[in-house]
Design a protein around this motif. Structure first.
Motif, PDB file in Angstrom:
ATOM      1  N   MET A 170       5.690   8.503  11.194  1.00 27.28           N
ATOM      2  CA  MET A 170       4.804   8.181  10.070  1.00 27.28           C
ATOM      3  C   MET A 170       3.948   6.966  10.434  1.00 27.28           C
ATOM      4  O   MET A 170       4.479   5.927  10.798  1.00 27.28           O
ATOM      5  CB  MET A 170       5.697   7.883   8.854  1.00 27.28           C
ATOM      6  N   PRO A 171       2.615   7.076  10.361  1.00 27.46           N
ATOM      7  CA  PRO A 171       1.796   5.915  10.705  1.00 27.46           C
ATOM      8  C   PRO A 171       1.833   4.858   9.597  1.00 27.46           C
ATOM      9  O   PRO A 171       2.213   5.165   8.467  1.00 27.46           O
ATOM     10  CB  PRO A 171       0.388   6.507  10.842  1.00 27.46           C
ATOM     11  N   THR A 172       1.447   3.620   9.924  1.00 33.14           N
ATOM     12  CA  THR A 172       1.343   2.582   8.897  1.00 33.14           C
ATOM     13  C   THR A 172       0.091   2.856   8.076  1.00 33.14           C
ATOM     14  O   THR A 172      -1.000   2.926   8.626  1.00 33.14           O
ATOM     15  CB  THR A 172       1.204   1.182   9.543  1.00 33.14           C
ATOM     16  N   PRO A 173       0.227   3.052   6.746  1.00 37.26           N
ATOM     17  CA  PRO A 173      -0.971   3.325   5.959  1.00 37.26           C
ATOM     18  C   PRO A 173      -1.902   2.112   5.909  1.00 37.26           C
ATOM     19  O   PRO A 173      -1.425   0.977   5.812  1.00 37.26           O
ATOM     20  CB  PRO A 173      -0.434   3.659   4.567  1.00 37.26           C
ATOM     21  N   VAL A 174      -3.195   2.357   5.993  1.00 37.14           N
ATOM     22  CA  VAL A 174      -4.177   1.273   5.883  1.00 37.14           C
ATOM     23  C   VAL A 174      -4.268   0.867   4.415  1.00 37.14           C
ATOM     24  O   VAL A 174      -4.487   1.709   3.550  1.00 37.14           O
ATOM     25  CB  VAL A 174      -5.561   1.727   6.414  1.00 37.14           C
ATOM     26  N   GLU A 175      -4.038  -0.419   4.134  1.00 42.92           N
ATOM     27  CA  GLU A 175      -4.067  -0.922   2.752  1.00 42.92           C
ATOM     28  C   GLU A 175      -5.384  -1.619   2.421  1.00 42.92           C
ATOM     29  O   GLU A 175      -5.834  -1.609   1.296  1.00 42.92           O
ATOM     30  CB  GLU A 175      -2.937  -1.945   2.513  1.00 42.92           C
ATOM     31  N   GLU A 176      -5.942  -2.294   3.436  1.00 38.89           N
ATOM     32  CA  GLU A 176      -7.162  -3.063   3.186  1.00 38.89           C
ATOM     33  C   GLU A 176      -8.175  -2.857   4.307  1.00 38.89           C
ATOM     34  O   GLU A 176      -7.823  -2.834   5.486  1.00 38.89           O
ATOM     35  CB  GLU A 176      -6.839  -4.564   3.082  1.00 38.89           C
ATOM     36  N   VAL A 177      -9.433  -2.692   3.909  1.00 38.52           N
ATOM     37  CA  VAL A 177     -10.529  -2.640   4.877  1.00 38.52           C
ATOM     38  C   VAL A 177     -11.445  -3.816   4.568  1.00 38.52           C
ATOM     39  O   VAL A 177     -11.953  -3.945   3.454  1.00 38.52           O
ATOM     40  CB  VAL A 177     -11.302  -1.302   4.800  1.00 38.52           C
TER      41      VAL A 177
END
Ligand code: ZN
Length: 218
Positions: free
Chosen positions: A153-160
């Motif tokens: 499972m990849p680390t979900p992107v929380e902030e751009v």
């Protein structure tokens, strides 16, 4: 009939002339600077001149573009994208590879990068499809999707974080990228306007850039 005396003139060297012409192709190098550089090169030890020329050709031949973040790199994926120590939940979006260097110098940012390769500029004929925007959307979407069986499972992107330069094109591009990311449930922030208006991220000093990063707003 008397022949007119020839005007006194310096015999130009075609070789030097061609060097001046090549050097003046570089940004910020006008003809005068090119002449000064050529004169300097002529005085340099031969080995040093060879070193410069070799470094230029090697950079051109060996440097690749990271297939994940589009930064310049010797290895694909680049060291930042491969690093275990970076925070994979944050992506900082910049215009050019030189902006990554500027932000890395601050030592403040521990996340990942995404290099757009420019900004939306209709006057210059640059549209969203000419930039790595859909790849960014793909990265964000991919980080939240369930991976195929057996894959981690990849680390979900929380902030751009949008770190485009504070000018019309930078604003337009930020707006567009923000809209494209809206459906994916990420916090989109923009680095604070501690930067001089119209100023280039690349030329901002480290303290200013650090403050801009800390003071980012959604
Ligand atoms: Zn990369």
């Amino acid at each position: 009939m008397l022949a007119r005396p020839l005007p006194v003139m310096h015999l130009p060297s075609e070789t030097v002339e061609s060097l001046v012409e090549q050097l003046s192709k570089l940004p910020t190098v006008g003809r005068k600077t090119a002449q000064r550089l050529a004169a300097f090169i002529l005085k340099m030890p031969r080995e040093e001149v060879v070193e410069i020329a070799r470094a230029m050709v090697a950079a051109k031949d060996r440097v690749k573009t990271c297939s994940v973040c589009f930064n310049v790199t010797d290895n694909d994926p680049c060291p930042v994208c491969q690093s275990e120590r970076r925070d994979r939940s944050v992506i900082c979006v910049v215009e050019e590879p030189s902006d990554v260097i500027a932000l890395e110098r601050t030592g403040e940012f521990r996340g990942l990068y995404h290099v757009l390769g420019g900004v939306i500029s209709p006057l210059d004929g640059v549209g969203p499809d000419d930039l790595h925007i859909s790849a960014l959307v793909g990265r964000v979407a991919g980080s939240k999707a369930t991976p195929p069986d057996g894959e981690e499972m990849p680390t979900p992107v929380e902030e751009v974080i949008l770190a485009m330069n504070p000018n019309v094109e930078g604003d337009t591009t930020s707006y567009y990228v923000g809209q494209m990311l809206a459906p994916f449930g990420v916090t989109v922030t923009r680095i604070a306007r501690g930067l001089p208006i119209g100023g280039d991220l690349e030329f901002a000093d480290e303290a200013t850039l650090s403050r801009a990063l800390e003071g980012r707003a959604g």
